[in-house]
Motif scaffolding. Structure first.
Motif, PDB file in Angstrom:
ATOM      1  N   ASP A 252       1.137  -1.068   0.087  1.00 15.67           N
ATOM      2  CA  ASP A 252       0.085   0.139   0.108  1.00 15.67           C
ATOM      3  C   ASP A 252       0.817   1.125   0.208  1.00 15.67           C
ATOM      4  O   ASP A 252       1.922   1.139   0.783  1.00 15.67           O
ATOM      5  CB  ASP A 252      -1.054   0.048   1.290  1.00 15.67           C
ATOM      6  N   ILE A 253       0.463   2.238  -0.946  1.00 10.42           N
ATOM      7  CA  ILE A 253       1.391   3.521  -0.755  1.00 10.42           C
ATOM      8  C   ILE A 253       0.373   4.553  -1.655  1.00 10.42           C
ATOM      9  O   ILE A 253      -0.534   4.219  -2.364  1.00 10.42           O
ATOM     10  CB  ILE A 253       2.597   3.322  -1.770  1.00 10.42           C
ATOM     11  N   ASP A 254       0.565   5.898  -1.269  1.00  8.31           N
ATOM     12  CA  ASP A 254       0.024   6.953  -2.074  1.00  8.31           C
ATOM     13  C   ASP A 254       0.633   7.059  -3.395  1.00  8.31           C
ATOM     14  O   ASP A 254       1.456   7.567  -3.524  1.00  8.31           O
ATOM     15  CB  ASP A 254       0.074   8.108  -1.062  1.00  8.31           C
ATOM     16  N   LEU A 255      -0.116   6.433  -4.241  1.00 12.98           N
ATOM     17  CA  LEU A 255       0.451   6.592  -5.712  1.00 12.98           C
ATOM     18  C   LEU A 255       0.504   8.033  -6.301  1.00 12.98           C
ATOM     19  O   LEU A 255       1.459   8.397  -6.808  1.00 12.98           O
ATOM     20  CB  LEU A 255      -0.404   5.794  -6.583  1.00 12.98           C
ATOM     21  N   GLN A 256      -0.358   8.852  -5.845  1.00  6.88           N
ATOM     22  CA  GLN A 256      -0.575  10.264  -6.451  1.00  6.88           C
ATOM     23  C   GLN A 256       0.702  11.008  -5.765  1.00  6.88           C
ATOM     24  O   GLN A 256       1.507  11.581  -6.649  1.00  6.88           O
ATOM     25  CB  GLN A 256      -1.563  10.951  -6.101  1.00  6.88           C
ATOM     26  N   ARG A 290       2.175  13.772 -20.316  1.00  7.56           N
ATOM     27  CA  ARG A 290       1.010  14.005 -19.087  1.00  7.56           C
ATOM     28  C   ARG A 290       0.713  12.566 -18.822  1.00  7.56           C
ATOM     29  O   ARG A 290       0.530  11.838 -19.404  1.00  7.56           O
ATOM     30  CB  ARG A 290       0.001  14.944 -19.759  1.00  7.56           C
ATOM     31  N   ILE A 291       0.704  12.470 -17.435  1.00  6.42           N
ATOM     32  CA  ILE A 291       0.434  11.184 -16.858  1.00  6.42           C
ATOM     33  C   ILE A 291      -0.559  11.398 -15.753  1.00  6.42           C
ATOM     34  O   ILE A 291      -0.607  12.338 -14.887  1.00  6.42           O
ATOM     35  CB  ILE A 291       1.749  10.673 -15.903  1.00  6.42           C
ATOM     36  N   ALA A 292      -1.363  10.509 -15.478  1.00  6.84           N
ATOM     37  CA  ALA A 292      -2.344  10.085 -14.465  1.00  6.84           C
ATOM     38  C   ALA A 292      -2.153   8.864 -13.889  1.00  6.84           C
ATOM     39  O   ALA A 292      -2.068   7.839 -14.730  1.00  6.84           O
ATOM     40  CB  ALA A 292      -3.892  10.443 -14.958  1.00  6.84           C
TER      41      ALA A 292
END
Length: 342
Positions: A252-256, A290-292
């Protein structure tokens, strides 16, 4: 001023190089070569350059390329490897936009490209020109292997995950779509308007030439070989690559926050706000990726959306970015144009 030569100036990457360099400010276009079009004014073939490029195409043999500071090869695979050594010996820096120096293993290159390598000695010297990974090595290089368009979009999309070690590197998926200009300016049936318009198809599923390049780059970051399924598609667009990338999350990790932190200092990588869906038209004509990043339903699958203009960040723009690094210029010089819309 940096004296610039372009070998193979009649293709889409060649004309894109001229468009960018004509307004660069620190680069002087000195020689544009084409055996077929030698003697023709560049602006007669490409009217968009009228008033910006006042040169004629010249035969490579008498173009004075050895008097340039840097020469770009916007040629088919197999050309730069035959000519790079003599230019390097003359003190000219070389940036190859084809694939001649991208793969570290010569045998692997010969397998995928179907020809003997003419300059295997230079393969070990060439620096892979993805600035977001190799910036310092690029600054000190003589020979740059400019990355492919698909490899640029895929690597930039997956790098933060592999660097942080938060995904399974053995089960990566790259589902990619490209505009027709990615096939080049040569006449082929599958890129004719009646064939490509109103149509959508996959190709190269058993194995595409960009696959070993992507695996090499991702494996270097992961510190181990990666398992990658790469499926390219041809779309009825002129420009643009959209890469939808899948990876299995292992912790688990904050991907943003991970992506924003990784690319915080990168001018040409734009991490969009959470929940965004980047579009190819938002990068048209610009040297930006550009990445999301998404985590659907909070599950263990990461979905990364990565878009570039295949002719700019995927080719000519990245090559100019590398030139800027080679000559100690601001990395953004000549590359700060706003994307075109519509």
């Amino acid at each position: 001023m940096i004296k610039v030569g372009i070998v193979g100036g009649t293709g889409y990457t060649g004309v894109e190089l001229m468009r960018l360099l004509a307004r660069h400010g620190a680069a002087q276009l000195s020689a544009i070569t084409s055996r077929k079009e030698a003697g023709m004014a560049v602006a007669d073939l490409f009217p968009s350059l009228r008033g910006h490029v006042d040169l004629q195409f010249r035969d490579p043999a008498d173009a004075g390329l050895d008097r340039c500071d840097v020469v770009f090869f916007a040629t088919p695979n197999g050309i730069a490897m035959q000519e790079a050594e003599s230019l390097l010996a003359a003190g000219v820096k070389v940036i190859d936009l084809a694939a001649d120096f991208r793969l570290e293993e010569v045998a692997e290159w010969e397998k995928w490209y179907g020809m003997s390598h003419a300059s295997p000695r230079l393969v070990a010297e060439a620096v892979y020109g993805l600035p977001e990974v190799n910036r310092e090595r690029i600054r000190n290089a003589r020979l740059i292997a400019n990355p492919g368009c698909y490899p640029t979009a895929v690597q930039l999309g997956l790098l933060p995950l592999l660097e942080a070690g938060v995904v399974d590197p053995t089960s990566l998926i790259a589902d990619c779509k490209s505009g027709v200009s990615g096939a080049g300016r040569k006449a082929e049936v599958h890129t004719l308007f009646p064939e490509a318009a109103d149509n959508f198809k996959a190709y190269g599923v058993p194995g595409h030439r960009h696959l070993p390049e992507i695996r090499q780059g991702l494996g270097r970051v992961a510190g181990r070989p990666v398992g990658l399924t790469f499926v390219p598609h041809l779309t009825p667009l002129i420009r643009g690559i959209h890469a939808t990338l899948y990876a299995r999350l292992e912790r688990d990790i904050d991907l943003q926050e991970l992506f924003e932190r990784r690319y915080a200092s990168e001018h040409f990588v734009d991490v969009l706000p959470a929940g965004s869906h980047p579009e190819t038209r938002a990068v048209r004509g610009a040297n930006v990726c550009r990445i999301a990043v998404h985590r659907p339903q909070g599950g263990d699958t990461v979905v990364v959306l990565s878009v570039i203009d295949n002719l700019v960040k995927g080719a000519a723009g990245q090559a100019v970015q590398n030139m800027n690094l080679l000559f100690g210029l601001p990395e953004t010089q000549g590359l700060d144009g706003v994307p075109l819309l519509p």
